[in-house]
Design a protein around this motif. Structure first.
Motif, PDB file in Angstrom:
ATOM      1  N   TRP A 396       0.738  -1.351   0.063  1.00  0.00           N
ATOM      2  CA  TRP A 396       0.127  -0.107   0.051  1.00  0.00           C
ATOM      3  C   TRP A 396       0.936   1.240   0.055  1.00  0.00           C
ATOM      4  CZ3 TRP A 396      -3.759  -1.331   4.460  1.00  0.00           C
ATOM      5  CH2 TRP A 396      -4.465  -2.539   3.987  1.00  0.00           C
ATOM      6  N   ASN A 397       0.544   2.473  -0.592  1.00  0.00           N
ATOM      7  CA  ASN A 397       1.426   3.445  -0.885  1.00  0.00           C
ATOM      8  C   ASN A 397       0.854   4.570   0.225  1.00  0.00           C
ATOM      9  OD1 ASN A 397       3.040   5.241  -1.897  1.00  0.00           O
ATOM     10  ND2 ASN A 397       2.110   5.560  -3.745  1.00  0.00           N
ATOM     11  N   TRP A 398       1.664   4.430   1.382  1.00  0.00           N
ATOM     12  CA  TRP A 398       1.442   5.366   2.469  1.00  0.00           C
ATOM     13  C   TRP A 398       2.741   5.940   2.577  1.00  0.00           C
ATOM     14  CZ3 TRP A 398      -1.887   3.385   7.108  1.00  0.00           C
ATOM     15  CH2 TRP A 398      -2.862   2.909   6.911  1.00  0.00           C
ATOM     16  N   ARG A 399       2.747   7.163   2.655  1.00  0.00           N
ATOM     17  CA  ARG A 399       4.027   8.264   2.528  1.00  0.00           C
ATOM     18  C   ARG A 399       3.857   9.334   3.490  1.00  0.00           C
ATOM     19  NH1 ARG A 399       2.489   8.280  -3.667  1.00  0.00           N
ATOM     20  NH2 ARG A 399       1.537  10.176  -3.379  1.00  0.00           N
ATOM     21  N   SER A 400       4.922   9.524   4.181  1.00  0.00           N
ATOM     22  CA  SER A 400       5.197  10.638   5.081  1.00  0.00           C
ATOM     23  C   SER A 400       6.497  11.681   4.316  1.00  0.00           C
ATOM     24  CB  SER A 400       5.562  10.236   6.425  1.00  0.00           C
ATOM     25  OG  SER A 400       5.829  11.283   7.182  1.00  0.00           O
ATOM     26  N   GLU A 401       6.025  12.957   4.233  1.00  0.00           N
ATOM     27  CA  GLU A 401       7.249  13.824   3.762  1.00  0.00           C
ATOM     28  C   GLU A 401       6.906  15.157   4.783  1.00  0.00           C
ATOM     29  OE1 GLU A 401       8.499  15.957  -0.264  1.00  0.00           O
ATOM     30  OE2 GLU A 401       6.588  16.379   0.374  1.00  0.00           O
ATOM     31  N   GLY A 402       8.214  15.259   5.408  1.00  0.00           N
ATOM     32  CA  GLY A 402       8.334  16.658   6.169  1.00  0.00           C
ATOM     33  C   GLY A 402       7.381  16.747   7.384  1.00  0.00           C
ATOM     34  N   ASP A 403       6.836  15.294   7.711  1.00  0.00           N
ATOM     35  CA  ASP A 403       5.891  15.406   8.988  1.00  0.00           C
ATOM     36  C   ASP A 403       7.006  15.731  10.187  1.00  0.00           C
ATOM     37  OD1 ASP A 403       3.549  14.966   7.724  1.00  0.00           O
ATOM     38  OD2 ASP A 403       3.904  13.001   7.736  1.00  0.00           O
ATOM     39  N   LEU A 404       6.377  16.475  11.411  1.00  0.00           N
ATOM     40  CA  LEU A 404       7.110  16.717  12.618  1.00  0.00           C
ATOM     41  C   LEU A 404       6.571  15.405  13.455  1.00  0.00           C
ATOM     42  CD1 LEU A 404       9.044  18.270  14.060  1.00  0.00           C
ATOM     43  CD2 LEU A 404       7.113  19.956  14.705  1.00  0.00           C
ATOM     44  N   LEU A 405       7.481  14.535  13.849  1.00  0.00           N
ATOM     45  CA  LEU A 405       7.073  13.576  14.905  1.00  0.00           C
ATOM     46  C   LEU A 405       7.406  13.945  16.218  1.00  0.00           C
ATOM     47  CD1 LEU A 405       7.822  11.050  12.050  1.00  0.00           C
ATOM     48  CD2 LEU A 405       5.420  11.765  12.844  1.00  0.00           C
ATOM     49  N   LEU A 406       6.620  14.085  17.111  1.00  0.00           N
ATOM     50  CA  LEU A 406       7.001  14.347  18.387  1.00  0.00           C
ATOM     51  C   LEU A 406       6.524  13.269  19.459  1.00  0.00           C
ATOM     52  CD1 LEU A 406       5.735  18.188  18.251  1.00  0.00           C
ATOM     53  CD2 LEU A 406       8.190  17.289  17.826  1.00  0.00           C
ATOM     54  N   ASN A 407       7.216  13.517  20.752  1.00  0.00           N
ATOM     55  CA  ASN A 407       7.049  12.536  21.778  1.00  0.00           C
ATOM     56  C   ASN A 407       7.072  11.216  21.528  1.00  0.00           C
ATOM     57  OD1 ASN A 407       6.506  12.409  24.533  1.00  0.00           O
ATOM     58  ND2 ASN A 407       4.236  12.211  24.426  1.00  0.00           N
ATOM     59  N   GLY A 408       7.998  10.518  20.592  1.00  0.00           N
ATOM     60  CA  GLY A 408       8.056   9.333  20.136  1.00  0.00           C
ATOM     61  C   GLY A 408       7.130   8.980  19.110  1.00  0.00           C
ATOM     62  N   ALA A 409       6.442   9.916  18.671  1.00  0.00           N
ATOM     63  CA  ALA A 409       5.520   9.637  17.348  1.00  0.00           C
ATOM     64  C   ALA A 409       6.258   8.922  16.288  1.00  0.00           C
ATOM     65  CB  ALA A 409       4.607  10.794  16.845  1.00  0.00           C
ATOM     66  N   TYR A 410       5.729   7.904  15.591  1.00  0.00           N
ATOM     67  CA  TYR A 410       6.419   7.280  14.438  1.00  0.00           C
ATOM     68  C   TYR A 410       5.288   6.983  13.219  1.00  0.00           C
ATOM     69  CZ  TYR A 410       5.650   2.638  16.249  1.00  0.00           C
ATOM     70  OH  TYR A 410       5.030   1.317  16.729  1.00  0.00           O
ATOM     71  N   PHE A 411       5.603   7.003  12.059  1.00  0.00           N
ATOM     72  CA  PHE A 411       4.642   6.968  10.972  1.00  0.00           C
ATOM     73  C   PHE A 411       5.423   5.483  10.047  1.00  0.00           C
ATOM     74  CE2 PHE A 411       1.817   8.777   7.652  1.00  0.00           C
ATOM     75  CZ  PHE A 411       1.991   8.067   6.701  1.00  0.00           C
ATOM     76  N   THR A 412       4.776   4.711  10.044  1.00  0.00           N
ATOM     77  CA  THR A 412       5.164   3.616   9.214  1.00  0.00           C
ATOM     78  C   THR A 412       4.734   3.354   7.965  1.00  0.00           C
ATOM     79  OG1 THR A 412       5.021   2.114  11.137  1.00  0.00           O
ATOM     80  CG2 THR A 412       5.202   0.998   9.266  1.00  0.00           C
ATOM     81  N   PRO A 413       5.845   3.876   6.870  1.00  0.00           N
ATOM     82  CA  PRO A 413       5.438   4.074   5.692  1.00  0.00           C
ATOM     83  C   PRO A 413       5.335   2.595   4.862  1.00  0.00           C
ATOM     84  CG  PRO A 413       7.686   4.358   5.641  1.00  0.00           C
ATOM     85  CD  PRO A 413       6.963   4.344   7.075  1.00  0.00           C
ATOM     86  N   SER A 414       4.786   2.593   3.683  1.00  0.00           N
ATOM     87  CA  SER A 414       4.697   1.524   2.899  1.00  0.00           C
ATOM     88  C   SER A 414       4.656   1.798   1.315  1.00  0.00           C
ATOM     89  CB  SER A 414       3.515   0.545   3.280  1.00  0.00           C
ATOM     90  OG  SER A 414       2.194   1.238   3.311  1.00  0.00           O
ATOM     91  N   GLY A 415       4.733   0.906   0.546  1.00  0.00           N
ATOM     92  CA  GLY A 415       4.517   1.008  -0.789  1.00  0.00           C
ATOM     93  C   GLY A 415       6.090   1.039  -1.596  1.00  0.00           C
ATOM     94  N   ALA A 416       5.639   1.189  -2.759  1.00  0.00           N
ATOM     95  CA  ALA A 416       6.911   1.354  -3.859  1.00  0.00           C
ATOM     96  C   ALA A 416       7.590   2.559  -3.691  1.00  0.00           C
ATOM     97  CB  ALA A 416       6.450   1.034  -5.240  1.00  0.00           C
ATOM     98  N   GLY A 417       7.304   3.473  -2.800  1.00  0.00           N
ATOM     99  CA  GLY A 417       7.794   4.849  -3.055  1.00  0.00           C
ATOM    100  C   GLY A 417       7.333   5.897  -3.929  1.00  0.00           C
ATOM    101  N   ALA A 418       7.930   7.001  -4.241  1.00  0.00           N
ATOM    102  CA  ALA A 418       7.508   8.154  -4.884  1.00  0.00           C
ATOM    103  C   ALA A 418       7.156   7.763  -6.354  1.00  0.00           C
ATOM    104  CB  ALA A 418       8.345   9.241  -4.438  1.00  0.00           C
ATOM    105  N   SER A 419       6.031   7.918  -6.796  1.00  0.00           N
ATOM    106  CA  SER A 419       6.030   8.096  -8.267  1.00  0.00           C
ATOM    107  C   SER A 419       6.668   9.115  -8.970  1.00  0.00           C
ATOM    108  CB  SER A 419       4.688   7.748  -8.795  1.00  0.00           C
ATOM    109  OG  SER A 419       3.943   9.151  -8.465  1.00  0.00           O
ATOM    110  N   ALA A 420       6.935   9.212 -10.286  1.00  0.00           N
ATOM    111  CA  ALA A 420       7.476  10.352 -10.987  1.00  0.00           C
ATOM    112  C   ALA A 420       6.618  11.598 -10.618  1.00  0.00           C
ATOM    113  CB  ALA A 420       7.555  10.142 -12.393  1.00  0.00           C
ATOM    114  N   SER A 421       5.292  11.515 -10.863  1.00  0.00           N
ATOM    115  CA  SER A 421       4.542  12.579 -10.381  1.00  0.00           C
ATOM    116  C   SER A 421       4.503  13.070  -8.837  1.00  0.00           C
ATOM    117  CB  SER A 421       3.093  12.475 -11.119  1.00  0.00           C
ATOM    118  OG  SER A 421       2.724  11.465 -10.131  1.00  0.00           O
TER     119      SER A 421
END
Length: 454
Positions: A396-421
């Motif tokens: 699944w394409n779940w992406r995080s860019e430039g997010d500020l993660l505080l107090n131990g927060a973490y975002f688990t990305p998935s997928g093939a990464g960034a498409s050209a667009s």
């Protein structure tokens, strides 16, 4: 009051976990109208009366039928995400250069809030949308309708001057309010197409009863109202237009329920403590923007997508921007299925289970948000894949860019990464998460006074 709300929310957590374990789905398919005999011409004439101020050129489109599919999805959602990033950067750049003395870097607000004559120029708001719901014009091309009566005594034959009478009309209308009101609806407020509900200049609450249903319609703007303590209602006749009413079974008690509808924009509202969701969009709804809202004291905040098996929700495209997810929230900010969801420059200061969840292969594009994790060491993860093993969701394409993660927060990305667009969008980027506090400082209902900036 807050203590009572907190107790009620916590009592619902275990039930929520059980529902997620079963399916994570929306509990009910919304009811459609049973056709009733056509009312007489005299009655239609009476129902067609309106209370209006200031005329404008009306270009009422043909009313969509109840079972037409929602239309409005774009072929390349990445380009819309890129455009959102561009306008955010343009707005903040102008602010840095001093071009906007009242600017916050929020492109929606900077489009209209600097105007001291906002009261005369209300409809300018319709040209300020961004994201997937940017083309929602509401009642821009119609007349003003002034709500003078907070009552809701008759859902089949509403009195002229009431909010219910306003929203069922066939013509485009820009609906405003004569004074402060608490509107307690006996049954769902069934909206007709091409309507704006604009609460600026008055303190407007829809509370302690039924709330707003946007079903089989298009072009709706809801701005500047407080929606809270919504309750299940139904098993009653409710009118949806001057010429039609029908039987409604029990509704869930959503604050704003969007069902098979498109070009919808909910902006600068304050929402809390409803029986089901605060904002739910299901059954092929698309072209939606949820922006500048303040969400508090609620369990299941926002559901986007009906069920894992309802593949028509693949057309769903939703922008969630500049909102403040505040105190007393538990989960679903949002909970997504199938479609494309751009989550940009929001402030997440509270959650107890997770912030963003999903199933059935949604694309989630998270940019420039601030995520402040709770103290609970077992609830630090921003994301949740609902009832799906890693072997499936890793694609699944779940992406995080430039997010500020505080107090131990973490975002688990998935997928093939960034498409050209997406790479092109990323080269612009949402505004830095360090600016989220400024961009979301006006989230929720604004205080707007005549002759002053809102």
């Amino acid at each position: 009051m807050e203590c009572d709300q907190a107790i009620a929310i916590r009592r619902g957590i275990e039930a929520s976990r059980q529902r997620e374990a079963i399916d994570g789905g929306h509990p009910h398919v919304k009811n459609t109208f049973a056709h009733e005999p056509t009312i007489g011409a005299a009655a239609r004439k009476k129902l067609g009366e309106t209370v209006v101020i200031a005329s404008g050129r009306s270009s009422a489109p043909k009313k969509s039928t109840e079972h037409e599919p929602a239309i409005g999805a774009v072929d390349d959602p990445e380009m819309v995400a890129s455009e959102v990033s561009r306008v955010i950067n343009a707005s903040t750049a102008r602010r840095d250069l001093g071009f906007l003395s009242c600017g916050t870097g929020n492109p929606i607000d900077d489009c209209w809030r600097c105007d001291r004559e906002w009261l005369r120029n209300r409809k300018r708001l319709a040209d300020c949308g961004i994201g997937f719901g940017r083309n929602a014009i509401g009642g821009r091309d119609g007349r003003y309708y002034v709500v003078t009566d907070p009552g809701d005594d008759n859902a089949v034959n509403p009195r002229p001057g009431t909010l219910r009478h306003a929203v069922i009309q066939d013509e485009p209308l820009w609906i405003v309010f004569k004074r402060d009101m608490v509107i307690t609806l006996r049954q769902e407020l069934i909206m007709n197409s091409f309507k704006t509900i604009d609460g600026r200049g008055a303190n407007i609450h829809i509370a302690n009863g039924a709330c707003i249903t946007i079903q089989f319609v298009t072009n709706i703007i809801i701005h500047g109202i407080s929606i809270h303590d919504c309750k299940p209602t139904g098993n009653a006749m409710v009118r949806s237009s001057p010429s039609h009413y029908g039987w409604r079974t029990m509704a869930d008690g959503d604050g704003v329920s969007i069902f098979s509808s498109s070009h919808i924009w909910v902006d600068h509202c304050s929402l809390s403590n409803c029986a089901d969701g605060l904002v739910d969009a299901i059954m092929g709804s698309t072209a939606i923007t949820i922006s500048n809202n303040y969400f508090t004291h609620h369990n299941e905040v926002m559901l986007l997508g009906h069920s894992d098996s309802y593949e028509r929700d693949k057309v769903m495209q939703v922008t969630i921007a500049f909102n403040h997810f505040g105190e007393g929230l538990i989960q679903r900010m949002p909970r997504c299925r199938h479609g494309y969801f751009h989550v940009v420059n929001n402030d997440y200061t509270h959650w107890e289970m997770y912030a963003i969840g999903g199933s059935a292969d949604p694309t989630i594009n998270s940019q420039g948000n601030r995520y402040l994790a709770p103290v609970n060491p077992f609830a630090k993860e921003v994301t949740k894949r609902v009832n799906t093993n890693h072997g499936i969701w890793k694609g699944w394409n779940w992406r995080s860019e430039g997010d500020l993660l505080l107090n131990g927060a973490y975002f688990t990305p998935s997928g093939a990464g960034a498409s050209a667009s997406y790479s092109r969008a990323s080269s612009l980027g949402a505004k830095s998460s360090s600016m989220v506090a400024s961009i979301t400082s006006g989230a929720g209902v604004l205080s707007c006074r005549r002759g002053h900036q809102c």
